[in-house]
Write an enzyme that holds these catalytic residues in place. Structure first.
Site, PDB file in Angstrom:
ATOM      1  N   ASP A  56      -7.936  -0.123   3.697  1.00 28.66           N
ATOM      2  CA  ASP A  56      -6.999  -1.116   3.140  1.00 28.66           C
ATOM      3  C   ASP A  56      -6.420  -2.105   4.154  1.00 28.66           C
ATOM      4  OD1 ASP A  56      -7.508   0.469   0.950  1.00 28.66           O
ATOM      5  OD2 ASP A  56      -5.422   1.006   0.549  1.00 28.66           O
ATOM      6  N   ASP A  94      -7.821  -1.557  -1.764  1.00 27.82           N
ATOM      7  CA  ASP A  94      -6.921  -1.295  -2.879  1.00 27.82           C
ATOM      8  C   ASP A  94      -7.185  -2.420  -3.887  1.00 27.82           C
ATOM      9  OD1 ASP A  94      -4.947   0.699  -3.433  1.00 27.82           O
ATOM     10  OD2 ASP A  94      -3.320  -0.749  -3.102  1.00 27.82           O
ATOM     11  N   HIS A  96      -6.134  -3.349  -7.631  1.00 26.12           N
ATOM     12  CA  HIS A  96      -5.378  -3.064  -8.844  1.00 26.12           C
ATOM     13  C   HIS A  96      -5.549  -4.136  -9.916  1.00 26.12           C
ATOM     14  CE1 HIS A  96      -3.536   0.215  -6.758  1.00 26.12           C
ATOM     15  NE2 HIS A  96      -2.807  -0.526  -5.957  1.00 26.12           N
ATOM     16  N   HIS A 100      -0.527  -3.305 -13.056  1.00 25.47           N
ATOM     17  CA  HIS A 100      -0.911  -1.920 -12.749  1.00 25.47           C
ATOM     18  C   HIS A 100       0.293  -0.980 -12.809  1.00 25.47           C
ATOM     19  CE1 HIS A 100      -2.379   1.418 -10.095  1.00 25.47           C
ATOM     20  NE2 HIS A 100      -3.473   1.190 -10.803  1.00 25.47           N
ATOM     21  N   HIS A 129       0.810  -5.834  -5.687  1.00 26.68           N
ATOM     22  CA  HIS A 129      -0.012  -6.011  -4.481  1.00 26.68           C
ATOM     23  C   HIS A 129      -1.483  -5.795  -4.820  1.00 26.68           C
ATOM     24  CE1 HIS A 129       0.535  -1.647  -4.766  1.00 26.68           C
ATOM     25  NE2 HIS A 129      -0.598  -1.543  -4.107  1.00 26.68           N
ATOM     26  N   LYS A 154     -10.599   0.989  -5.028  1.00 25.25           N
ATOM     27  CA  LYS A 154      -9.856   2.125  -5.587  1.00 25.25           C
ATOM     28  C   LYS A 154      -8.568   1.629  -6.214  1.00 25.25           C
ATOM     29  CE  LYS A 154      -7.685   3.015  -1.158  1.00 25.25           C
ATOM     30  NZ  LYS A 154      -6.339   2.587  -1.591  1.00 25.25           N
ATOM     31  N   CYS A 199      -2.318   5.647   1.960  1.00 25.66           N
ATOM     32  CA  CYS A 199      -3.762   5.675   1.732  1.00 25.66           C
ATOM     33  C   CYS A 199      -4.545   6.337   2.861  1.00 25.66           C
ATOM     34  CB  CYS A 199      -4.260   4.278   1.417  1.00 25.66           C
ATOM     35  SG  CYS A 199      -3.593   3.709  -0.168  1.00 25.66           S
TER      36      CYS A 199
HETATM   37  C1  VGL Z   1      -1.061   1.729  -0.237  1.00 28.81           C
HETATM   38  C2  VGL Z   1       0.940   1.802  -1.329  1.00 28.81           C
HETATM   39  C3  VGL Z   1       0.361   1.282  -2.458  1.00 28.81           C
HETATM   40  C4  VGL Z   1      -1.821   1.970   1.022  1.00 28.81           C
HETATM   41  C5  VGL Z   1      -1.670   1.223  -1.365  1.00 28.81           C
HETATM   42  O1  VGL Z   1      -2.871   1.318   1.243  1.00 28.81           O
HETATM   43  O2  VGL Z   1      -1.373   2.824   1.830  1.00 28.81           O
HETATM   44  N1  VGL Z   1       0.233   2.025  -0.227  1.00 28.81           N
HETATM   45  N2  VGL Z   1      -0.935   1.011  -2.463  1.00 28.81           N
HETATM   46 ZN    ZN Z   2      -1.847   0.097  -4.128  1.00 29.94          ZN
END
Ligand code: VGL
Ligand code: ZN
Length: 252
Positions: A56, A94, A96, A100, A129, A154, A199
């Site tokens: 990510d 990530d 979404h 979401h 995000h 994901k 993550c």
């Molecule tokens: C993440 C919060 C929400 C991450 C992703 O990549 O750690 N954290 N979505």
């Molecule tokens: Zn996320």
């Protein structure tokens, strides 16, 4: 003694330390500060069964992004540097839907960083995000890993989050990454990226549970640290058997 033998001896010593730690856990764990497995600089070999998972490193998580991780941009040169050592690299994104379930904006009266109960468990609510196809969801333009062989999206199911690149938040729905790595004969997983306490940690723990030898590269990751989440994530990872290393522990 050749370098290789020295490394083998070192690995046996590390292994013995882990066994001893295993036997003493319980009482010792309660009495002692968590012992950090020490690796000597430059001693962890990267072989053709090793894969780097870059988690990510997306605009939303970088300075100026909607869920910016403090100093998140500092991981980029470190990741680019270590990636040169790996023949196998997987990137995660990530990804979404608009609206979401992990977005605070999808829950009336809720603010980011509050926690709600969902059918699959507790969910931290985040600012919007990494919405599919938006600039915020793009991997940083400064990530330079041309050999990366797979990008895993994901968190694309509207009603379920997925911090982990292996299993969604119900701990059951696979993303396919475990099968991919197994089918490719990749057994040693090195995890780096954003965010350490979400993550990165969930990906590393699922990798360990799925039977991969798993390392998290601490200085190639940065955390969000929401209400103590960073320390909690490190103790959970260490308890799970994930090895906590630094980028200069990797063999040249
Ligand atoms: C993440 C919060 C929400 C991450 C992703 O990549 O750690 N954290 N979505
Ligand atoms: Zn996320």
């Amino acid at each position: 003694m050749t370098d290789f033998h020295r490394r083998q001896v070192h690995r046996r010593q590390v292994h013995r330390r882990q066994v001893v730690r295993g036997l003493c856990s319980g009482l010792a764990a309660a009495l002692l500060a968590p012992a950090r497995l020490a690796f000597a600089a430059g001693t962890i070999p990267i072989d053709d069964k090793s894969v780097l998972i870059v988690v990510d490193v997306q605009n939303c998580f970088l300075p100026g992004g909607s869920l910016a991780v403090k100093d998140g941009d500092q991981v980029v040169p470190i990741i680019n540097g270590i990636a040169k050592k790996f023949a196998h690299v997987v990137l995660t994104q990530d990804w979404h839907t608009p609206g979401h379930v992990s977005f605070a904006s999808a829950h009336a009266g809720k603010a980011p960083f509050e926690v709600v109960k969902l059918p699959y468990g507790d969910q931290v609510l985040w600012p919007d995000h990494c919405v599919q196809g938006t600039p915020g969801a793009e991997i940083s333009k400064d990530i330079a890993i041309p050999q990366a062989e797979l990008i895993v999206h994901k968190g694309f199911h509207k009603d379920m989050d997925s911090y982990s690149a292996f299993l969604e938040a119900d701990h059951k729905t696979p993303t396919g990454l475990g099968g991919y790595l197994k089918e490719r004969g990749l057994t040693r997983v090195f995890v780096a990226g954003l965010a350490t306490d979400f993550c990165v940690a969930w990906t590393a723990m699922d990798a360990e549970h799925a039977g991969f030898e798993t390392f998290v590269i601490e200085d190639a990751s940065r955390g969000i640290d929401n209400r103590g989440s960073l320390a909690a994530a490190w103790s959970a990872m260490e308890k799970a058997g994930v090895k906590r290393i630094k980028s200069d522990d990797l063999a040249p």
